[in-house]
Motif scaffolding. Structure first.
Motif, PDB file in Angstrom:
ATOM      1  N   ASP A  68      -2.383  -2.660  26.564  1.00 39.94           N
ATOM      2  CA  ASP A  68      -0.967  -2.957  26.675  1.00 39.94           C
ATOM      3  C   ASP A  68      -0.305  -2.752  25.308  1.00 39.94           C
ATOM      4  O   ASP A  68      -0.847  -3.196  24.288  1.00 39.94           O
ATOM      5  N   PRO A  69       0.861  -2.081  25.237  1.00 40.50           N
ATOM      6  CA  PRO A  69       1.520  -1.887  23.937  1.00 40.50           C
ATOM      7  C   PRO A  69       1.862  -3.206  23.238  1.00 40.50           C
ATOM      8  O   PRO A  69       1.834  -3.284  22.014  1.00 40.50           O
ATOM      9  N   ALA A  70       2.154  -4.230  24.010  1.00 45.10           N
ATOM     10  CA  ALA A  70       2.436  -5.529  23.396  1.00 45.10           C
ATOM     11  C   ALA A  70       1.180  -6.083  22.727  1.00 45.10           C
ATOM     12  O   ALA A  70       1.249  -6.681  21.645  1.00 45.10           O
ATOM     13  N   ARG A  71       0.038  -5.867  23.351  1.00 44.98           N
ATOM     14  CA  ARG A  71      -1.218  -6.324  22.748  1.00 44.98           C
ATOM     15  C   ARG A  71      -1.500  -5.552  21.463  1.00 44.98           C
ATOM     16  O   ARG A  71      -1.973  -6.122  20.469  1.00 44.98           O
ATOM     17  N   ALA A  72      -1.204  -4.257  21.469  1.00 43.73           N
ATOM     18  CA  ALA A  72      -1.400  -3.443  20.263  1.00 43.73           C
ATOM     19  C   ALA A  72      -0.500  -3.943  19.133  1.00 43.73           C
ATOM     20  O   ALA A  72      -0.930  -4.008  17.977  1.00 43.73           O
ATOM     21  N   ARG A  73       0.741  -4.312  19.452  1.00 37.39           N
ATOM     22  CA  ARG A  73       1.644  -4.839  18.419  1.00 37.39           C
ATOM     23  C   ARG A  73       1.143  -6.169  17.869  1.00 37.39           C
ATOM     24  O   ARG A  73       1.188  -6.416  16.662  1.00 37.39           O
ATOM     25  N   ARG A  74       0.671  -7.041  18.762  1.00 40.33           N
ATOM     26  CA  ARG A  74       0.142  -8.333  18.301  1.00 40.33           C
ATOM     27  C   ARG A  74      -1.087  -8.140  17.426  1.00 40.33           C
ATOM     28  O   ARG A  74      -1.246  -8.809  16.398  1.00 40.33           O
ATOM     29  N   LEU A  75      -1.965  -7.226  17.835  1.00 45.13           N
ATOM     30  CA  LEU A  75      -3.164  -6.958  17.048  1.00 45.13           C
ATOM     31  C   LEU A  75      -2.791  -6.359  15.692  1.00 45.13           C
ATOM     32  O   LEU A  75      -3.382  -6.716  14.666  1.00 45.13           O
ATOM     33  N   ALA A  76      -1.804  -5.480  15.671  1.00 43.44           N
ATOM     34  CA  ALA A  76      -1.362  -4.880  14.407  1.00 43.44           C
ATOM     35  C   ALA A  76      -0.822  -5.949  13.466  1.00 43.44           C
ATOM     36  O   ALA A  76      -1.114  -5.943  12.261  1.00 43.44           O
ATOM     37  N   LYS A  77      -0.052  -6.865  14.008  1.00 44.74           N
ATOM     38  CA  LYS A  77       0.491  -7.947  13.184  1.00 44.74           C
ATOM     39  C   LYS A  77      -0.636  -8.814  12.618  1.00 44.74           C
ATOM     40  O   LYS A  77      -0.622  -9.184  11.442  1.00 44.74           O
ATOM     41  N   ARG A  78      -1.618  -9.107  13.443  1.00 40.27           N
ATOM     42  CA  ARG A  78      -2.756  -9.924  13.002  1.00 40.27           C
ATOM     43  C   ARG A  78      -3.582  -9.186  11.946  1.00 40.27           C
ATOM     44  O   ARG A  78      -4.007  -9.783  10.956  1.00 40.27           O
ATOM     45  N   ILE A  79      -3.812  -7.895  12.154  1.00 43.92           N
ATOM     46  CA  ILE A  79      -4.574  -7.101  11.182  1.00 43.92           C
ATOM     47  C   ILE A  79      -3.843  -7.071   9.844  1.00 43.92           C
ATOM     48  O   ILE A  79      -4.453  -7.221   8.783  1.00 43.92           O
ATOM     49  N   GLY A  80      -2.525  -6.896   9.879  1.00 45.52           N
ATOM     50  CA  GLY A  80      -1.749  -6.891   8.638  1.00 45.52           C
ATOM     51  C   GLY A  80      -1.875  -8.199   7.882  1.00 45.52           C
ATOM     52  O   GLY A  80      -2.024  -8.212   6.655  1.00 45.52           O
ATOM     53  N   ALA A  81      -1.840  -9.311   8.603  1.00 46.90           N
ATOM     54  CA  ALA A  81      -1.967 -10.619   7.952  1.00 46.90           C
ATOM     55  C   ALA A  81      -3.364 -10.806   7.363  1.00 46.90           C
ATOM     56  O   ALA A  81      -3.513 -11.317   6.241  1.00 46.90           O
ATOM     57  N   ILE A  82      -4.384 -10.381   8.091  1.00 42.30           N
ATOM     58  CA  ILE A  82      -5.763 -10.529   7.599  1.00 42.30           C
ATOM     59  C   ILE A  82      -5.989  -9.673   6.360  1.00 42.30           C
ATOM     60  O   ILE A  82      -6.559 -10.136   5.362  1.00 42.30           O
ATOM     61  N   VAL A  83      -5.529  -8.423   6.408  1.00 42.91           N
ATOM     62  CA  VAL A  83      -5.727  -7.516   5.267  1.00 42.91           C
ATOM     63  C   VAL A  83      -4.954  -8.021   4.049  1.00 42.91           C
ATOM     64  O   VAL A  83      -5.480  -8.034   2.927  1.00 42.91           O
ATOM     65  N   ALA A  84      -3.718  -8.461   4.249  1.00 38.82           N
ATOM     66  CA  ALA A  84      -2.923  -8.960   3.122  1.00 38.82           C
ATOM     67  C   ALA A  84      -3.565 -10.192   2.499  1.00 38.82           C
ATOM     68  O   ALA A  84      -3.633 -10.321   1.269  1.00 38.82           O
ATOM     69  N   SER A  85      -4.046 -11.087   3.337  1.00 41.73           N
ATOM     70  CA  SER A  85      -4.698 -12.288   2.826  1.00 41.73           C
ATOM     71  C   SER A  85      -5.983 -11.948   2.073  1.00 41.73           C
ATOM     72  O   SER A  85      -6.256 -12.509   1.009  1.00 41.73           O
ATOM     73  N   ALA A  86      -6.754 -11.026   2.618  1.00 42.89           N
ATOM     74  CA  ALA A  86      -8.007 -10.641   1.959  1.00 42.89           C
ATOM     75  C   ALA A  86      -7.739  -9.956   0.627  1.00 42.89           C
ATOM     76  O   ALA A  86      -8.448 -10.202  -0.356  1.00 42.89           O
ATOM     77  N   ILE A  87      -6.724  -9.115   0.572  1.00 42.24           N
ATOM     78  CA  ILE A  87      -6.395  -8.441  -0.686  1.00 42.24           C
ATOM     79  C   ILE A  87      -5.955  -9.462  -1.729  1.00 42.24           C
ATOM     80  O   ILE A  87      -6.325  -9.380  -2.897  1.00 42.24           O
ATOM     81  N   GLU A  88      -5.186 -10.439  -1.299  1.00 45.36           N
ATOM     82  CA  GLU A  88      -4.647 -11.407  -2.255  1.00 45.36           C
ATOM     83  C   GLU A  88      -5.682 -12.425  -2.726  1.00 45.36           C
ATOM     84  O   GLU A  88      -5.738 -12.755  -3.909  1.00 45.36           O
ATOM     85  N   TYR A  89      -6.512 -12.922  -1.805  1.00 45.90           N
ATOM     86  CA  TYR A  89      -7.370 -14.054  -2.158  1.00 45.90           C
ATOM     87  C   TYR A  89      -8.859 -13.741  -2.271  1.00 45.90           C
ATOM     88  O   TYR A  89      -9.574 -14.459  -2.953  1.00 45.90           O
TER      89      TYR A  89
END
Length: 158
Positions: A3-24
């Motif tokens: 579902d495209p909505a699921r892809a958007r939610r997953l993209a948002k989650r991936i962005g948060a995980i990657v940003a957090s990992a890069i920062e901390y």
């Protein structure tokens, strides 16, 4: 296909995980000024594109784009592992890092708009004392040009 909505939610989650990992969690000094701006996931959830920007240490410093790209490429495996652990999907998407040029495009557009505003201001100054060429009302008809009145009613136009 997901579902495209699921892809958007997953993209948002991936962005948060990657940003957090890069920062901390990732201790590479080349990644200190990297900011994740956007993440896109394909509809089959197998590929994720992470857009990022790089800032300089100070306003006068030029950002190290090549160093940030090399550091992200080096940390790609660790980041993918963290994404897999944080999302819980069956297949962890492959990560592709792309330098986000939106800020540069916006800056270029602002420069173009500033030049246009300056040109408009210069044109307005030139226009201040200008007068129109010719008469004030070039469409005004004189009394001699008016059509003569019809005396015969049969010839009068309808």
């Amino acid at each position: 296909m997901a579902d495209p909505a699921r892809a958007r939610r997953l993209a948002k989650r991936i962005g948060a995980i990657v940003a957090s990992a890069i920062e901390y969690e990732i201790k590479d000094p080349r990644l200190t000024m990297v900011t994740v701006t956007d993440t896109r996931v394909t509809n089959d959830l197998h590929d994720a594109t992470v857009y990022y920007t790089v800032m300089g240490q100070t306003l006068s410093d030029e950002p190290d784009f090549a160093g940030a790209a090399a550091a992200l490429d080096k940390a790609k495996g660790v980041l993918r592992t963290k994404v897999g652990a944080g999302t819980g999907v069956r297949f962890t998407p492959t990560l592709t890092f792309v330098l986000d040029t939106m800020a540069d495009s916006a800056r270029h557009m602002e420069e173009l708009l500033d030049r246009t505003r300056a040109a408009d201001a210069a044109l307005a100054e030139v226009r201040q004392g200008a007068v129109h060429a010719g008469d004030a009302d070039p469409y005004k008809e004189s009394a001699a040009e008016e059509p003569a009145a019809y005396e015969d009613d049969e010839r009068r136009p309808d």
